[in-house]
Design a protein around this motif. Structure first.
Motif, PDB file in Angstrom:
ATOM      1  N   LYS A 262     -42.480  -6.110 -64.982  1.00 48.89           N
ATOM      2  CA  LYS A 262     -43.166  -5.005 -64.351  1.00 48.89           C
ATOM      3  C   LYS A 262     -42.299  -4.435 -63.225  1.00 48.89           C
ATOM      4  CE  LYS A 262     -47.810  -6.798 -65.239  1.00 48.89           C
ATOM      5  NZ  LYS A 262     -49.089  -7.223 -64.619  1.00 48.89           N
ATOM      6  N   PRO A 263     -42.181  -3.117 -63.168  1.00 51.24           N
ATOM      7  CA  PRO A 263     -41.385  -2.516 -62.078  1.00 51.24           C
ATOM      8  C   PRO A 263     -42.041  -2.770 -60.729  1.00 51.24           C
ATOM      9  CG  PRO A 263     -42.565  -0.830 -63.316  1.00 51.24           C
ATOM     10  CD  PRO A 263     -42.736  -2.112 -64.084  1.00 51.24           C
TER      11      PRO A 263
ATOM     12  N   PHE B 112     -28.084  -9.789 -51.451  1.00 54.70           N
ATOM     13  CA  PHE B 112     -28.001  -8.858 -52.580  1.00 54.70           C
ATOM     14  C   PHE B 112     -29.351  -8.754 -53.289  1.00 54.70           C
ATOM     15  CE2 PHE B 112     -27.206  -7.822 -57.018  1.00 54.70           C
ATOM     16  CZ  PHE B 112     -26.370  -6.717 -56.911  1.00 54.70           C
ATOM     17  N   VAL B 113     -29.984  -9.885 -53.557  1.00 55.79           N
ATOM     18  CA  VAL B 113     -31.282  -9.879 -54.237  1.00 55.79           C
ATOM     19  C   VAL B 113     -32.348  -9.229 -53.366  1.00 55.79           C
ATOM     20  CG1 VAL B 113     -33.117 -11.351 -55.132  1.00 55.79           C
ATOM     21  CG2 VAL B 113     -30.734 -11.886 -55.660  1.00 55.79           C
ATOM     22  N   PHE B 114     -32.331  -9.529 -52.063  1.00 53.53           N
ATOM     23  CA  PHE B 114     -33.333  -8.975 -51.149  1.00 53.53           C
ATOM     24  C   PHE B 114     -33.256  -7.453 -51.100  1.00 53.53           C
ATOM     25  CE2 PHE B 114     -34.368  -7.397 -46.883  1.00 53.53           C
ATOM     26  CZ  PHE B 114     -35.701  -7.756 -46.802  1.00 53.53           C
ATOM     27  N   TYR B 115     -32.065  -6.932 -50.857  1.00 49.20           N
ATOM     28  CA  TYR B 115     -31.933  -5.478 -50.739  1.00 49.20           C
ATOM     29  C   TYR B 115     -32.050  -4.792 -52.096  1.00 49.20           C
ATOM     30  CZ  TYR B 115     -30.815  -5.557 -45.797  1.00 49.20           C
ATOM     31  OH  TYR B 115     -30.899  -5.706 -44.433  1.00 49.20           O
ATOM     32  N   GLY B 116     -31.694  -5.506 -53.175  1.00 42.08           N
ATOM     33  CA  GLY B 116     -31.930  -4.943 -54.497  1.00 42.08           C
ATOM     34  C   GLY B 116     -33.411  -4.767 -54.774  1.00 42.08           C
ATOM     35  N   ASN B 117     -34.219  -5.765 -54.392  1.00 44.83           N
ATOM     36  CA  ASN B 117     -35.676  -5.655 -54.539  1.00 44.83           C
ATOM     37  C   ASN B 117     -36.241  -4.557 -53.649  1.00 44.83           C
ATOM     38  OD1 ASN B 117     -35.813  -7.736 -56.416  1.00 44.83           O
ATOM     39  ND2 ASN B 117     -36.070  -9.310 -54.850  1.00 44.83           N
ATOM     40  N   GLN B 118     -35.694  -4.442 -52.426  1.00 42.54           N
ATOM     41  CA  GLN B 118     -36.165  -3.395 -51.520  1.00 42.54           C
ATOM     42  C   GLN B 118     -35.865  -2.003 -52.082  1.00 42.54           C
ATOM     43  OE1 GLN B 118     -37.955  -3.829 -48.635  1.00 42.54           O
ATOM     44  NE2 GLN B 118     -38.029  -5.957 -49.291  1.00 42.54           N
ATOM     45  N   LEU B 119     -34.656  -1.843 -52.624  1.00 46.13           N
ATOM     46  CA  LEU B 119     -34.291  -0.545 -53.195  1.00 46.13           C
ATOM     47  C   LEU B 119     -35.183  -0.207 -54.383  1.00 46.13           C
ATOM     48  CD1 LEU B 119     -32.376   1.880 -53.314  1.00 46.13           C
ATOM     49  CD2 LEU B 119     -30.862   0.510 -54.739  1.00 46.13           C
ATOM     50  N   GLU B 120     -35.473  -1.204 -55.229  1.00 45.49           N
ATOM     51  CA  GLU B 120     -36.312  -0.946 -56.398  1.00 45.49           C
ATOM     52  C   GLU B 120     -37.751  -0.651 -56.006  1.00 45.49           C
ATOM     53  OE1 GLU B 120     -37.633  -3.116 -60.606  1.00 45.49           O
ATOM     54  OE2 GLU B 120     -36.552  -4.245 -59.067  1.00 45.49           O
ATOM     55  N   SER B 121     -38.301  -1.440 -55.084  1.00 48.47           N
ATOM     56  CA  SER B 121     -39.714  -1.289 -54.737  1.00 48.47           C
ATOM     57  C   SER B 121     -39.985  -0.008 -53.958  1.00 48.47           C
ATOM     58  CB  SER B 121     -40.176  -2.500 -53.913  1.00 48.47           C
ATOM     59  OG  SER B 121     -39.433  -2.603 -52.710  1.00 48.47           O
ATOM     60  N   HIS B 122     -38.982   0.504 -53.234  1.00 49.34           N
ATOM     61  CA  HIS B 122     -39.194   1.715 -52.435  1.00 49.34           C
ATOM     62  C   HIS B 122     -38.574   2.949 -53.074  1.00 49.34           C
ATOM     63  CE1 HIS B 122     -40.858  -0.616 -49.117  1.00 49.34           C
ATOM     64  NE2 HIS B 122     -39.874  -1.462 -49.284  1.00 49.34           N
ATOM     65  N   SER B 123     -38.246   2.868 -54.355  1.00 46.81           N
ATOM     66  CA  SER B 123     -37.673   4.013 -55.056  1.00 46.81           C
ATOM     67  C   SER B 123     -38.656   4.632 -56.035  1.00 46.81           C
ATOM     68  CB  SER B 123     -36.401   3.583 -55.818  1.00 46.81           C
ATOM     69  OG  SER B 123     -35.398   3.189 -54.913  1.00 46.81           O
ATOM     70  N   GLY B 124     -39.910   4.262 -55.937  1.00 48.93           N
ATOM     71  CA  GLY B 124     -40.916   4.821 -56.831  1.00 48.93           C
ATOM     72  C   GLY B 124     -41.295   6.233 -56.428  1.00 48.93           C
ATOM     73  N   PRO B 125     -42.220   6.845 -57.176  1.00 49.59           N
ATOM     74  CA  PRO B 125     -42.673   8.207 -56.838  1.00 49.59           C
ATOM     75  C   PRO B 125     -43.314   8.239 -55.461  1.00 49.59           C
ATOM     76  CG  PRO B 125     -43.378   7.576 -59.050  1.00 49.59           C
ATOM     77  CD  PRO B 125     -42.842   6.341 -58.401  1.00 49.59           C
ATOM     78  N   LEU B 126     -42.904   9.200 -54.657  1.00 49.42           N
ATOM     79  CA  LEU B 126     -43.443   9.335 -53.316  1.00 49.42           C
ATOM     80  C   LEU B 126     -44.707  10.188 -53.340  1.00 49.42           C
ATOM     81  CD1 LEU B 126     -40.219   9.952 -51.224  1.00 49.42           C
ATOM     82  CD2 LEU B 126     -41.659   7.921 -51.168  1.00 49.42           C
ATOM     83  N   GLU B 127     -45.686   9.789 -52.531  1.00 51.93           N
ATOM     84  CA  GLU B 127     -46.915  10.562 -52.432  1.00 51.93           C
ATOM     85  C   GLU B 127     -46.696  11.756 -51.509  1.00 51.93           C
ATOM     86  OE1 GLU B 127     -49.923   7.975 -51.051  1.00 51.93           O
ATOM     87  OE2 GLU B 127     -50.239   7.013 -52.985  1.00 51.93           O
TER      88      GLU B 127
ATOM     89  N   CYS C 194     -45.400   2.738 -44.699  1.00 54.58           N
ATOM     90  CA  CYS C 194     -44.174   1.978 -44.932  1.00 54.58           C
ATOM     91  C   CYS C 194     -43.012   2.715 -44.292  1.00 54.58           C
ATOM     92  CB  CYS C 194     -43.933   1.802 -46.433  1.00 54.58           C
ATOM     93  SG  CYS C 194     -42.405   0.920 -46.813  1.00 54.58           S
ATOM     94  N   SER C 195     -42.284   2.035 -43.434  1.00 53.29           N
ATOM     95  CA  SER C 195     -41.170   2.667 -42.734  1.00 53.29           C
ATOM     96  C   SER C 195     -40.030   3.008 -43.691  1.00 53.29           C
ATOM     97  CB  SER C 195     -40.660   1.730 -41.631  1.00 53.29           C
ATOM     98  OG  SER C 195     -40.235   0.489 -42.185  1.00 53.29           O
ATOM     99  N   ARG C 196     -39.809   2.164 -44.702  1.00 56.47           N
ATOM    100  CA  ARG C 196     -38.731   2.438 -45.652  1.00 56.47           C
ATOM    101  C   ARG C 196     -39.059   3.659 -46.518  1.00 56.47           C
ATOM    102  NH1 ARG C 196     -38.676  -3.221 -45.306  1.00 56.47           N
ATOM    103  NH2 ARG C 196     -36.648  -4.074 -44.764  1.00 56.47           N
ATOM    104  N   CYS C 197     -40.293   3.762 -46.968  1.00 56.53           N
ATOM    105  CA  CYS C 197     -40.682   4.933 -47.750  1.00 56.53           C
ATOM    106  C   CYS C 197     -40.637   6.199 -46.896  1.00 56.53           C
ATOM    107  CB  CYS C 197     -42.083   4.751 -48.327  1.00 56.53           C
ATOM    108  SG  CYS C 197     -42.180   3.506 -49.644  1.00 56.53           S
TER     109      CYS C 197
END
Length: 205
Positions: free
Chosen positions: A97-98, A173-188, A106-109
């Motif tokens: 699941k993505p 690498f795994v941490f920031y890879g997960n962060q990039l994936e989780s915060h790259s979804g469609p923005l509201e 969320c500050s990153r979003c």
């Protein structure tokens, strides 16, 4: 309603128990554990072929142990694969699941919404840097005894530093890879936020 939900959850749990027996769960855990051990020995252990002239017995024992570990890993993975096929779970094991950020604030979003190009560039640079740091450490570990076959406390401590650097690089690498994936979804958009907050406002009134 609560009783119906409880019954549904119990049915789902019983179904999982039927699909995954105790033996299946044991093999699944063994598969994950042996993969971690095998990967650690394969990548975080220096090549001992350079020590064959000075320490032949040690190299032979290490080679035998590594071969045994490899055979055990192959046997467990084949058993795990057979159980996946038998329980019709092979296709599900490849599905992932993505990851999506579900925080309302969320500050990153918010940073990505403000400057999407810089957001991707920053995370891409971090991932690239950690990858090269980790690859360099793995290369140094593999060729650690190539130029110098001395084995003492100082050199082993130096080797431990490369191993620690490789592990930390992998974790970052795994941490920031997960962060990039989780915060790259469609923005509201603002309209979506107003629509989602409108029912809440009506209920509060």
């Amino acid at each position: 309603m609560e009783e119906a939900r409880g019954i549904e959850s119990d049915v789902a749990i019983d179904k999982d128990k039927i699909l995954k027996s105790k033996f299946f769960l044991i093999v699944e855990k063994l598969s994950s554990a042996i993969n971690i051990v095998f990967s650690g020995v394969l990548f975080l252990t220096p090549s001992l072929c350079y020590l064959e002239d000075e320490y032949p017995e040690f190299v032979n024992v290490s080679s035998t142990a590594f071969t045994t570990l490899t055979l055990i890993d192959i046997f467990i993975q084949m058993t795990y694969g057979f159980l996946l096929v038998k329980n019709d779970l092979l296709e599900d094991s490849f599905k992932r699941k993505p990851k999506r950020c579900l925080k309302s604030v969320c500050s990153r979003c918010a940073a990505r919404r403000q400057d999407p190009k810089w957001f991707k560039l920053k995370y891409s640079f971090i991932l690239l840097a950690t990858f090269f740091f980790g690859a360099y450490s793995l290369w140094k570990i593999n060729t650690f005894f190539k130029a110098d076959q001395t084995v003492d406390f100082y050199r082993l401590f130096h080797l431990f530093g490369f191993q620690l650097n490789a592990l930390l690089s992998l974790m970052v690498f795994v941490f920031y890879g997960n962060q990039l994936e989780s915060h790259s979804g469609p923005l509201e958009t603002d309209d979506d936020l107003l629509e989602s907050q409108a029912p809440l406002g009506n209920k509060m009134v």
